[in-house]
Write a protein that holds these residues in place. Structure first.
Motif, PDB file in Angstrom:
ATOM      1  N   ARG A  31      -7.699   0.612  10.347  1.00 60.66           N
ATOM      2  CA  ARG A  31      -7.616   0.744   8.890  1.00 60.66           C
ATOM      3  C   ARG A  31      -8.791   0.055   8.193  1.00 60.66           C
ATOM      4  O   ARG A  31      -9.140   0.418   7.068  1.00 60.66           O
ATOM      5  CB  ARG A  31      -6.288   0.180   8.380  1.00 60.66           C
ATOM      6  CG  ARG A  31      -5.109   1.093   8.665  1.00 60.66           C
ATOM      7  CD  ARG A  31      -3.863   0.662   7.903  1.00 60.66           C
ATOM      8  NE  ARG A  31      -3.454  -0.698   8.175  1.00 60.66           N
ATOM      9  CZ  ARG A  31      -2.620  -1.077   9.146  1.00 60.66           C
ATOM     10  NH1 ARG A  31      -2.103  -0.174   9.950  1.00 60.66           N
ATOM     11  NH2 ARG A  31      -2.291  -2.334   9.305  1.00 60.66           N
ATOM     12  N   GLN A  32      -9.414  -0.922   8.847  1.00 63.30           N
ATOM     13  CA  GLN A  32     -10.569  -1.590   8.259  1.00 63.30           C
ATOM     14  C   GLN A  32     -11.809  -0.692   8.291  1.00 63.30           C
ATOM     15  O   GLN A  32     -12.679  -0.804   7.440  1.00 63.30           O
ATOM     16  CB  GLN A  32     -10.875  -2.909   8.977  1.00 63.30           C
ATOM     17  CG  GLN A  32      -9.730  -3.893   9.004  1.00 63.30           C
ATOM     18  CD  GLN A  32      -9.098  -4.110   7.653  1.00 63.30           C
ATOM     19  OE1 GLN A  32      -9.769  -4.475   6.699  1.00 63.30           O
ATOM     20  NE2 GLN A  32      -7.799  -3.862   7.545  1.00 63.30           N
ATOM     21  N   PHE A  33     -11.888   0.198   9.284  1.00 61.20           N
ATOM     22  CA  PHE A  33     -13.066   1.048   9.446  1.00 61.20           C
ATOM     23  C   PHE A  33     -12.904   2.441   8.855  1.00 61.20           C
ATOM     24  O   PHE A  33     -13.873   3.100   8.523  1.00 61.20           O
ATOM     25  CB  PHE A  33     -13.422   1.174  10.929  1.00 61.20           C
ATOM     26  CG  PHE A  33     -13.975  -0.102  11.503  1.00 61.20           C
ATOM     27  CD1 PHE A  33     -15.278  -0.486  11.257  1.00 61.20           C
ATOM     28  CD2 PHE A  33     -13.174  -0.930  12.270  1.00 61.20           C
ATOM     29  CE1 PHE A  33     -15.782  -1.663  11.767  1.00 61.20           C
ATOM     30  CE2 PHE A  33     -13.666  -2.104  12.793  1.00 61.20           C
ATOM     31  CZ  PHE A  33     -14.977  -2.474  12.539  1.00 61.20           C
ATOM     32  N   PHE A  34     -11.655   2.923   8.755  1.00 56.67           N
ATOM     33  CA  PHE A  34     -11.411   4.277   8.270  1.00 56.67           C
ATOM     34  C   PHE A  34     -10.510   4.218   7.050  1.00 56.67           C
ATOM     35  O   PHE A  34      -9.430   3.634   7.096  1.00 56.67           O
ATOM     36  CB  PHE A  34     -10.745   5.132   9.357  1.00 56.67           C
ATOM     37  CG  PHE A  34     -11.571   5.260  10.600  1.00 56.67           C
ATOM     38  CD1 PHE A  34     -12.643   6.142  10.640  1.00 56.67           C
ATOM     39  CD2 PHE A  34     -11.287   4.501  11.725  1.00 56.67           C
ATOM     40  CE1 PHE A  34     -13.411   6.268  11.786  1.00 56.67           C
ATOM     41  CE2 PHE A  34     -12.055   4.619  12.872  1.00 56.67           C
ATOM     42  CZ  PHE A  34     -13.124   5.502  12.898  1.00 56.67           C
ATOM     43  N   LEU A  35     -10.943   4.845   5.979  1.00 54.04           N
ATOM     44  CA  LEU A  35     -10.115   4.881   4.767  1.00 54.04           C
ATOM     45  C   LEU A  35      -8.883   5.745   4.973  1.00 54.04           C
ATOM     46  O   LEU A  35      -7.813   5.452   4.459  1.00 54.04           O
ATOM     47  CB  LEU A  35     -10.929   5.407   3.587  1.00 54.04           C
ATOM     48  CG  LEU A  35     -12.074   4.516   3.128  1.00 54.04           C
ATOM     49  CD1 LEU A  35     -12.868   5.194   2.028  1.00 54.04           C
ATOM     50  CD2 LEU A  35     -11.531   3.185   2.655  1.00 54.04           C
ATOM     51  N   GLU A  36      -9.041   6.843   5.703  1.00 50.55           N
ATOM     52  CA  GLU A  36      -7.897   7.686   6.011  1.00 50.55           C
ATOM     53  C   GLU A  36      -8.122   8.373   7.351  1.00 50.55           C
ATOM     54  O   GLU A  36      -9.261   8.589   7.772  1.00 50.55           O
ATOM     55  CB  GLU A  36      -7.638   8.715   4.916  1.00 50.55           C
ATOM     56  CG  GLU A  36      -8.631   9.839   4.850  1.00 50.55           C
ATOM     57  CD  GLU A  36      -8.277  10.865   3.776  1.00 50.55           C
ATOM     58  OE1 GLU A  36      -7.083  11.076   3.504  1.00 50.55           O
ATOM     59  OE2 GLU A  36      -9.205  11.454   3.232  1.00 50.55           O
ATOM     60  N   VAL A  37      -7.032   8.698   8.015  1.00 54.25           N
ATOM     61  CA  VAL A  37      -7.069   9.436   9.273  1.00 54.25           C
ATOM     62  C   VAL A  37      -6.281  10.707   9.054  1.00 54.25           C
ATOM     63  O   VAL A  37      -5.126  10.668   8.651  1.00 54.25           O
ATOM     64  CB  VAL A  37      -6.445   8.612  10.433  1.00 54.25           C
ATOM     65  CG1 VAL A  37      -6.397   9.436  11.700  1.00 54.25           C
ATOM     66  CG2 VAL A  37      -7.226   7.325  10.653  1.00 54.25           C
ATOM     67  N   ARG A  38      -6.926  11.846   9.274  1.00 53.26           N
ATOM     68  CA  ARG A  38      -6.273  13.147   9.094  1.00 53.26           C
ATOM     69  C   ARG A  38      -6.057  13.808  10.442  1.00 53.26           C
ATOM     70  O   ARG A  38      -6.919  13.747  11.311  1.00 53.26           O
ATOM     71  CB  ARG A  38      -7.136  14.067   8.250  1.00 53.26           C
ATOM     72  CG  ARG A  38      -7.127  13.715   6.806  1.00 53.26           C
ATOM     73  CD  ARG A  38      -7.808  14.804   6.014  1.00 53.26           C
ATOM     74  NE  ARG A  38      -8.715  14.138   5.096  1.00 53.26           N
ATOM     75  CZ  ARG A  38      -9.792  14.666   4.604  1.00 53.26           C
ATOM     76  NH1 ARG A  38     -10.152  15.877   4.954  1.00 53.26           N
ATOM     77  NH2 ARG A  38     -10.535  14.006   3.760  1.00 53.26           N
ATOM     78  N   VAL A  39      -4.918  14.457  10.582  1.00 54.95           N
ATOM     79  CA  VAL A  39      -4.606  15.216  11.786  1.00 54.95           C
ATOM     80  C   VAL A  39      -4.832  16.682  11.481  1.00 54.95           C
ATOM     81  O   VAL A  39      -4.255  17.209  10.533  1.00 54.95           O
ATOM     82  CB  VAL A  39      -3.139  14.979  12.232  1.00 54.95           C
ATOM     83  CG1 VAL A  39      -2.803  15.836  13.436  1.00 54.95           C
ATOM     84  CG2 VAL A  39      -2.912  13.507  12.522  1.00 54.95           C
TER      85      VAL A  39
END
Length: 103
Positions: A31-39
């Motif tokens: 979460r520190q490196f990616f603002l959001e994770v999409r599948v």
């Protein structure tokens, strides 16, 4: 002999302590490196057996993202050569990696 991961009911009980401890830490780091994770494609399956196939050109990041996205215990395969040293083999098994021999 590995006969596959346990069913969902037993999976939680059999999850090693190391996996249980490190999973939230890895989630925090991601979460520190990616603002959001999409599948893309199908949504993560909450119950029952599932086969997740990820192309991982960036080595260890994709398995971490998959584990983070699914939110349930998952097992991963890794080449058997990584399991040669006992301490490393222990850690990899604790992190739900299963050795396979690639032919």
């Amino acid at each position: 002999l590995f006969d596959g991961p346990p069913d969902d009911a037993r999976a939680e009980a059999l999850t090693p302590m190391m996996y249980t401890i490190l999973r939230p830490l890895v989630a925090f780091a991601l979460r520190q490196f990616f603002l959001e994770v999409r599948v893309k494609g199908a949504a993560p399956v909450a119950k029952g057996p599932v086969l997740v196939v990820g192309n991982h050109p960036n080595c260890g990041l994709d398995p971490m993202l998959i584990a983070y996205t699914y939110g349930r215990p998952l097992w991963f395969i890794a080449k058997a050569g990584l399991f040669k040293q006992p301490a490393i083999a222990w850690f990899l098994r604790e992190m739900h990696l299963v050795p396979i021999v690639r032919a």
